[in-house]
Design a protein around this motif. Structure first.
Motif, PDB file in Angstrom:
ATOM      1  N   VAL A 142      93.705  57.839  22.903  1.00  0.00           N
ATOM      2  CA  VAL A 142      93.089  59.103  22.483  1.00  0.00           C
ATOM      3  C   VAL A 142      91.577  59.062  22.700  1.00  0.00           C
ATOM      4  CG1 VAL A 142      92.738  60.669  20.535  1.00  0.00           C
ATOM      5  CG2 VAL A 142      94.949  59.551  20.843  1.00  0.00           C
ATOM      6  N   TYR A 143      90.977  57.908  22.419  1.00  0.00           N
ATOM      7  CA  TYR A 143      89.537  57.728  22.639  1.00  0.00           C
ATOM      8  C   TYR A 143      89.202  57.892  24.124  1.00  0.00           C
ATOM      9  CZ  TYR A 143      84.990  55.332  22.683  1.00  0.00           C
ATOM     10  OH  TYR A 143      83.664  55.005  22.855  1.00  0.00           O
ATOM     11  N   SER A 144      90.032  57.290  25.004  1.00  0.00           N
ATOM     12  CA  SER A 144      89.790  57.390  26.452  1.00  0.00           C
ATOM     13  C   SER A 144      89.968  58.815  26.941  1.00  0.00           C
ATOM     14  CB  SER A 144      90.749  56.464  27.205  1.00  0.00           C
ATOM     15  OG  SER A 144      90.506  55.116  26.870  1.00  0.00           O
ATOM     16  N   ASN A 158      87.275  60.906  29.050  1.00  0.00           N
ATOM     17  CA  ASN A 158      87.622  61.284  30.429  1.00  0.00           C
ATOM     18  C   ASN A 158      88.725  62.345  30.404  1.00  0.00           C
ATOM     19  OD1 ASN A 158      86.082  59.039  31.980  1.00  0.00           O
ATOM     20  ND2 ASN A 158      87.275  57.919  30.443  1.00  0.00           N
ATOM     21  N   PRO A 159      88.409  63.559  30.079  1.00  0.00           N
ATOM     22  CA  PRO A 159      89.435  64.586  29.862  1.00  0.00           C
ATOM     23  C   PRO A 159      90.137  65.066  31.122  1.00  0.00           C
ATOM     24  CG  PRO A 159      87.239  65.542  29.695  1.00  0.00           C
ATOM     25  CD  PRO A 159      87.052  64.063  29.818  1.00  0.00           C
ATOM     26  N   ARG A 160      89.707  64.669  32.302  1.00  0.00           N
ATOM     27  CA  ARG A 160      90.297  65.194  33.534  1.00  0.00           C
ATOM     28  C   ARG A 160      91.316  64.229  34.159  1.00  0.00           C
ATOM     29  NH1 ARG A 160      87.512  69.680  34.997  1.00  0.00           N
ATOM     30  NH2 ARG A 160      85.440  69.944  34.093  1.00  0.00           N
ATOM     31  N   LEU A 161      91.695  63.186  33.450  1.00  0.00           N
ATOM     32  CA  LEU A 161      92.583  62.170  34.001  1.00  0.00           C
ATOM     33  C   LEU A 161      94.042  62.601  33.967  1.00  0.00           C
ATOM     34  CD1 LEU A 161      91.058  58.999  32.281  1.00  0.00           C
ATOM     35  CD2 LEU A 161      90.613  59.834  34.600  1.00  0.00           C
ATOM     36  N   GLY A 162      94.836  62.060  34.937  1.00  0.00           N
ATOM     37  CA  GLY A 162      96.282  62.175  34.882  1.00  0.00           C
ATOM     38  C   GLY A 162      96.844  61.015  34.074  1.00  0.00           C
ATOM     39  N   LEU A 163      98.183  60.947  33.954  1.00  0.00           N
ATOM     40  CA  LEU A 163      98.798  59.933  33.103  1.00  0.00           C
ATOM     41  C   LEU A 163      98.453  58.515  33.537  1.00  0.00           C
ATOM     42  CD1 LEU A 163     100.746  59.386  30.720  1.00  0.00           C
ATOM     43  CD2 LEU A 163     102.590  59.317  32.392  1.00  0.00           C
ATOM     44  N   VAL A 209      95.980  55.654  31.447  1.00  0.00           N
ATOM     45  CA  VAL A 209      96.325  54.299  31.019  1.00  0.00           C
ATOM     46  C   VAL A 209      95.315  53.290  31.551  1.00  0.00           C
ATOM     47  CG1 VAL A 209      98.058  52.469  31.190  1.00  0.00           C
ATOM     48  CG2 VAL A 209      98.778  54.839  30.789  1.00  0.00           C
ATOM     49  N   VAL A 210      94.926  53.441  32.810  1.00  0.00           N
ATOM     50  CA  VAL A 210      93.947  52.525  33.405  1.00  0.00           C
ATOM     51  C   VAL A 210      92.619  52.620  32.670  1.00  0.00           C
ATOM     52  CG1 VAL A 210      92.575  52.050  35.474  1.00  0.00           C
ATOM     53  CG2 VAL A 210      95.030  52.519  35.673  1.00  0.00           C
ATOM     54  N   SER A 211      92.224  53.835  32.341  1.00  0.00           N
ATOM     55  CA  SER A 211      90.959  54.027  31.641  1.00  0.00           C
ATOM     56  C   SER A 211      90.962  53.354  30.280  1.00  0.00           C
ATOM     57  CB  SER A 211      90.691  55.530  31.478  1.00  0.00           C
ATOM     58  OG  SER A 211      89.544  55.752  30.676  1.00  0.00           O
ATOM     59  N   LEU A 246      90.982  61.804  15.223  1.00  0.00           N
ATOM     60  CA  LEU A 246      91.311  60.383  15.077  1.00  0.00           C
ATOM     61  C   LEU A 246      90.899  59.582  16.311  1.00  0.00           C
ATOM     62  CD1 LEU A 246      94.900  60.834  13.571  1.00  0.00           C
ATOM     63  CD2 LEU A 246      92.822  60.201  12.324  1.00  0.00           C
ATOM     64  N   ASN A 247      89.794  59.983  16.941  1.00  0.00           N
ATOM     65  CA  ASN A 247      89.398  59.319  18.190  1.00  0.00           C
ATOM     66  C   ASN A 247      87.938  58.873  18.189  1.00  0.00           C
ATOM     67  OD1 ASN A 247      87.912  61.657  18.511  1.00  0.00           O
ATOM     68  ND2 ASN A 247      89.143  62.467  20.201  1.00  0.00           N
TER      69      ASN A 247
END
Length: 291
Positions: free
Chosen positions: A5-7, A11-16, A20-22, A64-65
């Motif tokens: 959730v923090y990531s 980085n709100p423009r990421l795909g799934l 995970v990598v982020s 919660l982030n």
């Protein structure tokens, strides 16, 4: 969950996959030790996150982030238990208290980090849970015990009659007839931490007295895994043991001015009066899961 959730906030423009990598790139050993991909897919499956066209946590997680402190982690636990309540939650919480003996050991260990908040979190989850009632869970275990005993007897070449389906008036659940004898089995279910006590109705007790050595109590002791919704089978049976009717009756005081039977009584037989049963579960028999 916090890392994900923090990531997503950073980085709100990421795909799934990128999400995970982020999260895994965060400078913490834990980020590399956890199943972040499985958790991310779980959040999507529970509708706690959207993965397309870009990752977006649900509103319940937005606050919660910020910092992975204890209140935040407890808040995450609240969200998870509300969205996906464990099937044992209703039977483990009763009368405003938590009965740990009804919680599977693996779940008990997984929730131990809650510390002093353990009871409060589960009690609140219980209030919101959509789960079977305590009576439903007890009935399901009781029914499973009877079916497992019936299947075991049939597997052994016997021809049991499930008289409990006809009427409760019998005072026992299963009948086994031979040319010169009728065995009358009252089947009780328990988990390991509750098997020390058995509830016997007044009718069952009276029938044990009426039928003498023909009547006996059979206790099927399940692992706590049987409390989780799903099929129940031989792997869940830890032990089957028996209590002769005479041993049960010896524990009951005579009725007097200071003692009267009600509809039932709880007996706590000493360990030495139990006998190992010769009933062996049919390895191929399973009690279907609930719909």
């Amino acid at each position: 969950m916090f890392l994900l959730v923090y990531s997503a906030r950073l980085n709100p423009r990421l795909g799934l996959a990128e999400w995970v990598v982020s999260a895994r790139e965060k400078s913490t050993i834990m980020a590399h030790a956890l199943d972040l991909e499985g958790t991310a897919k779980g959040l999507v499956a529970l509708n706690l996150a959207r993965s397309e066209p870009a990752v977006a946590p649900a509103a319940q997680l937005i606050h919660l982030n910020d910092q992975a402190d204890f209140p935040t982690l407890v808040g995450i636990a609240h969200v998870l238990l509300e969205r996906a309540p464990p099937s044992w939650i209703r039977v483990a919480v009763n009368g405003g208290r938590v009965a740990r003996e009804y919680i599977p050991a693996s779940d008990l260990a997984a929730l131990a980090w809650l510390g002093d908040e353990f009871d409060a979190v589960l009690i609140e989850a219980h209030q919101r849970a959509v789960a079977p009632s305590e009576e439903d869970v007890r009935k399901r275990l009781g029914d499973a015990a009877e079916l497992i005993v019936l299947a075991a007897l049939r597997h052994a070449g016997r021809r049991p009659v499930h008289v409990a389906l006809i009427s409760n008036a019998y005072g026992y659940d299963i009948e086994l007839r031979t040319a010169d004898r009728t065995d009358r089995l009252e089947v009780k279910a328990a988990v390991r931490r509750t098997c020390g006590g058995v509830h016997v109705s007044r009718n069952e007790f009276d029938k044990s007295r009426l039928f003498g050595t023909e009547w006996r109590l059979v206790q099927v002791v399940f692992s706590t895994g049987a409390l989780v919704r799903g099929p129940i089978g031989p792997a869940h049976v830890e032990e089957i043991r028996e209590l002769p009717g005479a041993s049960l009756r010896a524990l009951a005081p005579l009725e007097s001015n200071s003692f009267r039977w009600s509809e039932s009584a709880e007996f706590r037989p000493p360990p030495e009066v139990w006998m190992r049963s010769g009933i062996v579960p049919d390895p191929a028999f399973w009690v279907p899961s609930e719909r």
